[in-house]
Design a protein around this motif. Sequence first.
Motif: not given
Length: 193
Positions: A127-133
């Motif tokens: 989810a953290q990576l999804a926020r960056i993406v």
Amino acid sequence: MPEPLTADSILDTAEEVLRRYGPAKTTVVDVARALAVSHGSVYRHFPSKAALRDAVTQRWLDRVSAPLADVVAGDGPAAERLRSWVGLLAATKQGIAREDPELFATFRQVTSEAGEVVDAHVAHLAAQLARIVEAGRDDGEFAVADPAVAGLAVLQATALFHHPAHADEWGSAGLGDQLDAVLDLVLDGLRVR
């Protein structure tokens, strides 16, 4: 007068007992003995040995992932933040494995037995990576239909560099260059054409 028994004091002691005896030999009685309390006192905070191990695992995983939130919330291009995030995760786990191999081996075994805790941790990281993406998509930097799918894919694509199952490979020469190459490939796939 002794300090009151708290969940944190139990977890501190449990980490030390796990380090000393290893997960296979550590019992709630060992933790209670180290605290100079009855095992019933420990059970008032943690209803089972599994609950205590899960709490220790959660605490350790939270320590690993907490600094990553700053990268997610930071400024700058999404590609740079994604590269920093993965690099920090890899450096943190590899650093723990290198600097305290005994503790890392203990947590590696404990996390392998804490399925729900680990699943939640992986979901949190993805989810953290999804926020960056998503931020990269919103800024026109990335062309991604579903940031959640892309975030999980990035986590899976970089597993060699941060997943404890690969810890035996972390000493290989050129590992940092390999991570850079994987991230170059991943970022190239995310960028707007």
